[in-house]
Scaffold this motif. Structure first.
Motif, PDB file in Angstrom:
ATOM      1  N   ASN A   1      71.387   0.754  19.981  1.00  0.00           N
ATOM      2  CA  ASN A   1      70.230   1.649  20.143  1.00  0.00           C
ATOM      3  C   ASN A   1      70.233   2.750  19.083  1.00  0.00           C
ATOM      4  O   ASN A   1      70.121   3.934  19.394  1.00  0.00           O
ATOM      5  CB  ASN A   1      70.183   2.240  21.544  1.00  0.00           C
ATOM      6  CG  ASN A   1      69.722   1.226  22.564  1.00  0.00           C
ATOM      7  OD1 ASN A   1      69.536   0.058  22.253  1.00  0.00           O
ATOM      8  ND2 ASN A   1      69.533   1.660  23.790  1.00  0.00           N
TER       9      ASN A   1
ATOM     10  N   LYS B   1      71.137   6.636  22.884  1.00  0.00           N
ATOM     11  CA  LYS B   1      69.805   6.937  23.404  1.00  0.00           C
ATOM     12  C   LYS B   1      69.516   6.134  24.671  1.00  0.00           C
ATOM     13  O   LYS B   1      69.820   4.946  24.744  1.00  0.00           O
ATOM     14  CB  LYS B   1      68.732   6.586  22.368  1.00  0.00           C
ATOM     15  CG  LYS B   1      68.758   7.416  21.133  1.00  0.00           C
ATOM     16  CD  LYS B   1      67.656   6.954  20.194  1.00  0.00           C
ATOM     17  CE  LYS B   1      67.781   7.589  18.840  1.00  0.00           C
ATOM     18  NZ  LYS B   1      66.771   7.080  17.915  1.00  0.00           N
ATOM     19  N   ARG B   2      68.925   6.803  25.641  1.00  0.00           N
ATOM     20  CA  ARG B   2      68.527   6.123  26.871  1.00  0.00           C
ATOM     21  C   ARG B   2      67.339   5.218  26.550  1.00  0.00           C
ATOM     22  O   ARG B   2      66.397   5.619  25.873  1.00  0.00           O
ATOM     23  CB  ARG B   2      68.138   7.136  27.935  1.00  0.00           C
ATOM     24  CG  ARG B   2      67.725   6.492  29.248  1.00  0.00           C
ATOM     25  CD  ARG B   2      67.382   7.535  30.276  1.00  0.00           C
ATOM     26  NE  ARG B   2      68.556   8.242  30.742  1.00  0.00           N
ATOM     27  CZ  ARG B   2      69.278   7.870  31.794  1.00  0.00           C
ATOM     28  NH1 ARG B   2      68.934   6.800  32.461  1.00  0.00           N
ATOM     29  NH2 ARG B   2      70.329   8.558  32.161  1.00  0.00           N
ATOM     30  N   SER B   3      67.417   3.994  27.048  1.00  0.00           N
ATOM     31  CA  SER B   3      66.368   3.027  26.800  1.00  0.00           C
ATOM     32  C   SER B   3      66.408   1.966  27.890  1.00  0.00           C
ATOM     33  O   SER B   3      67.462   1.732  28.498  1.00  0.00           O
ATOM     34  CB  SER B   3      66.570   2.378  25.427  1.00  0.00           C
ATOM     35  OG  SER B   3      65.626   1.365  25.228  1.00  0.00           O
ATOM     36  N   ASP B   4      65.276   1.328  28.126  1.00  0.00           N
ATOM     37  CA  ASP B   4      65.239   0.235  29.100  1.00  0.00           C
ATOM     38  C   ASP B   4      65.973  -0.991  28.583  1.00  0.00           C
ATOM     39  O   ASP B   4      66.436  -1.816  29.355  1.00  0.00           O
ATOM     40  CB  ASP B   4      63.787  -0.138  29.424  1.00  0.00           C
ATOM     41  CG  ASP B   4      63.074   0.973  30.170  1.00  0.00           C
ATOM     42  OD1 ASP B   4      63.749   1.802  30.818  1.00  0.00           O
ATOM     43  OD2 ASP B   4      61.829   1.016  30.103  1.00  0.00           O
ATOM     44  N   GLU B   5      66.063  -1.105  27.271  1.00  0.00           N
ATOM     45  CA  GLU B   5      66.726  -2.249  26.645  1.00  0.00           C
ATOM     46  C   GLU B   5      67.879  -1.783  25.774  1.00  0.00           C
ATOM     47  O   GLU B   5      67.781  -0.760  25.103  1.00  0.00           O
ATOM     48  CB  GLU B   5      65.743  -3.020  25.757  1.00  0.00           C
ATOM     49  CG  GLU B   5      64.590  -3.638  26.482  1.00  0.00           C
ATOM     50  CD  GLU B   5      63.677  -4.400  25.537  1.00  0.00           C
ATOM     51  OE1 GLU B   5      63.803  -4.248  24.305  1.00  0.00           O
ATOM     52  OE2 GLU B   5      62.835  -5.154  26.037  1.00  0.00           O
TER      53      GLU B   5
ATOM     54  N   LYS C   1      69.828  -2.690  22.508  1.00  0.00           N
ATOM     55  CA  LYS C   1      69.630  -3.509  21.316  1.00  0.00           C
ATOM     56  C   LYS C   1      70.764  -3.264  20.332  1.00  0.00           C
ATOM     57  O   LYS C   1      71.092  -2.125  20.010  1.00  0.00           O
ATOM     58  CB  LYS C   1      68.293  -3.161  20.668  1.00  0.00           C
ATOM     59  CG  LYS C   1      67.976  -4.020  19.478  1.00  0.00           C
ATOM     60  CD  LYS C   1      66.661  -3.642  18.861  1.00  0.00           C
ATOM     61  CE  LYS C   1      66.448  -4.473  17.613  1.00  0.00           C
ATOM     62  NZ  LYS C   1      65.472  -3.894  16.741  1.00  0.00           N
TER      63      LYS C   1
END
Length: 152
Positions: free
Chosen positions: A52, A20-24, A26
């Motif tokens: 993520n 998944k595209r995410s700013d962070e 994890k």
């Protein structure tokens, strides 16, 4: 060996892991183990690592040494997952995709979590000191992982 890897990659170009595209970025990890099998009396470690919320590592493996307790078996699983988490963390950093914060490792064995979190060595865990100390160092440095109990 390299030829086999290249052939495999050529034949699987349409396959991949979708993260998944995410700013962070994890990382989250789960470790579990059983105490001894029916035939060989060796424990089995099971680990799952999510990036993520996407599974990037899923393994179930018979432990090399026979554990004397469920706690020892769970500590072996924690040592295994710690190595995998370090590997992923280093690879992501080398690719210039650093992970955000420490990785949480969920474990369902409260005695194993207590052993990791307490200071010093004790008579019952002296023979496990190297694995425990390495995991404890990373727990205390807050650099890579935080071991937490899996609810439920």
């Amino acid at each position: 060996m390299a030829i086999h890897v290249l052939r495999y990659l050529k034949g699987t170009l349409n396959l991949g892991i979708h993260i998944k595209r995410s700013d962070e970025l994890k990382l989250e990890a789960y470790a579990d183990a059983d105490l001894g099998g029916k035939i060989e009396h060796k424990s089995t470690s099971g680990i799952l690592v999510l990036l993520n919320d996407t599974s990037v590592i899923f393994k179930a493996k018979t432990q090399r040494l026979t554990a004397e307790s469920a706690t020892e078996s769970e500590l072996n699983a924690l040592a295994t997952i710690r190595k995998e988490v370090n590997l992923i963390t280093n690879v992501m950093a080398a690719l210039n995709f650093p992970l955000q914060g420490p990785t949480t490792i969920f474990q369902n064995c409260q005695p194993a979590i207590t052993v990791i979190k307490r200071n010093g060595t004790h008579q019952e865990t002296k023979h496990l000191s190297r694995k425990i100390m390495r995991t404890r160092e990373e727990q205390n440095s807050n650099r890579i992982l935080a071991v937490k109990e899996l609810a439920g």
